[in-house]
Design an enzyme around this catalytic site. Structure first.
Site: not given
Length: 344
Positions: A76, A123, A166, A168
């Protein structure tokens, strides 16, 4: 491909196996895993009793067994806000221009093209949607659709499952050559009715080494004060124990600044590796055989396991329904070496 009761999946950019845990809980069997970092390989092997293959760019698609679902939490850093800022400051490229990480998305495309799984789950950080004014994500979507996959995506927050804010992006895809174009998927999640709080993941007794030194605590306070005076929001985080924490990051090993736990009559402390594992939804049976700094890095780069397990449940239900209605009118286009069955 060997036949299994349930479904098979591959685990690419596997890290320490958070996505694998989630899909095994949904009834799946992992037939291939890949992770280049040797310390993450060690943790993965300690828990799954196999060492993942190394650098995916050096692995031929033909060496990967056929599988029903491809999983990939691809790197990422090229797309995260922090990653982009750091690369800009160093005069380095980011996104797809980053030849060492950004282009790893195309390794996923290579394997999708050659192994043709029925579905996939990708992801990444939520900033992927906005990177380069949305052009990066638009290019990714176009590449996946060109491979004849219908895609569905949503930014999800793990705080309904764990006491951590969090966010994502999750990208789910289904094979339109196999199932046709009229495909539907919804992220109809079913989190716990009562969200967990930070207090619930704390260990009752913690070693003194996790308490911040006077020097580090003074530095963090001065740093926060300086940025507050400048009108910035930077600084340490000391969350309410009956609430949720900030996002756990891979840099947590440096000073623990984003999540500090207040202590009566003492400097605050950082979370222990086991508490970080709980913050990501890993069971206490999950082994952490590496040093604390490596464990912090690994857990900060991992996924919220129960959130991924909920998405896995939805993907399994959708694929089961698709297979029940499936007619093999286009199977000659792509070989099917496996079998799909509803998990027991």
């Amino acid at each position: 491909m060997q036949r299994h009761n349930g479904f098979t999946f591959s685990d690419l950019f596997a890290g320490i196996g958070g996505m694998r845990l989630a899909f095994e809980a949904a009834g799946g069997t992992c037939v291939f895993s890949s992770e280049w970092n040797q310390f993450s390989q060690r943790t993965y092997a300690a828990n799954f009793h196999e060492v993942p293959a190394g650098d995916i760019t050096q692995i031929a698609a033909s060496a990967i067994p056929a599988h029903d679902i491809l999983l990939a939490g691809f790197p990422c850093q090229p797309f995260s806000i922090a990653g982009v800022s750091k690369k800009n400051s160093l005069g380095r490229a980011h996104g797809f221009a980053d030849q060492t990480q950004g282009t790893l998305f195309f390794e996923i495309c290579r394997i999708l093209r050659e192994r043709r799984p029925k579905a996939f789950l990708l992801e990444n950080v939520k900033n992927l949607c906005r990177h380069d004014h949305g052009r990066t994500f638009a290019l990714m979507q176009a590449a996946l659709r060109e491979l004849h996959y219908a895609i569905f995506y949503q930014v999800l927050d793990g705080q309904a499952y764990v006491p951590q804010h969090r966010e994502r992006i999750l990208i789910v895809g289904f094979d339109t050559l196999r199932y046709g174009r009229d495909l539907h998927f919804e992220f109809a999640l079913q989190p716990p009715k009562k969200a967990p709080v930070l207090r619930s993941i704390l260990e009752p007794v913690v070693a003194p080494k996790y308490t911040l030194s006077d020097q580090l605590w003074r530095y963090l306070q001065d740093y926060a004060a300086k940025h507050k005076a400048a009108g910035h929001g930077f600084g340490y985080g000391m969350p309410d124990l009956d609430g949720v924490s900030r996002t756990l990051s891979a840099r947590y090993y440096k000073d623990g600044a984003e999540i500090l736990i207040a202590q009566l009559g003492q400097n605050p402390r950082r979370l222990t590796p086991r508490e970080c594992a709980r913050l990501q939804g890993f069971p206490d049976s999950f082994v952490l055989p590496v040093s604390d700094p490596q464990a912090y890095r690994q857990l900060g780069n991992s996924v919220v396991v129960p959130l991924i397990a909920d998405v896995a449940r939805l993907m399994v239900a959708t694929l089961t329904q698709l297979e029940q209605n499936f007619t093999p009118h286009q199977l000659s286009l792509w070989p099917d070496d496996g079998a799909w069955a509803l998990p027991a």
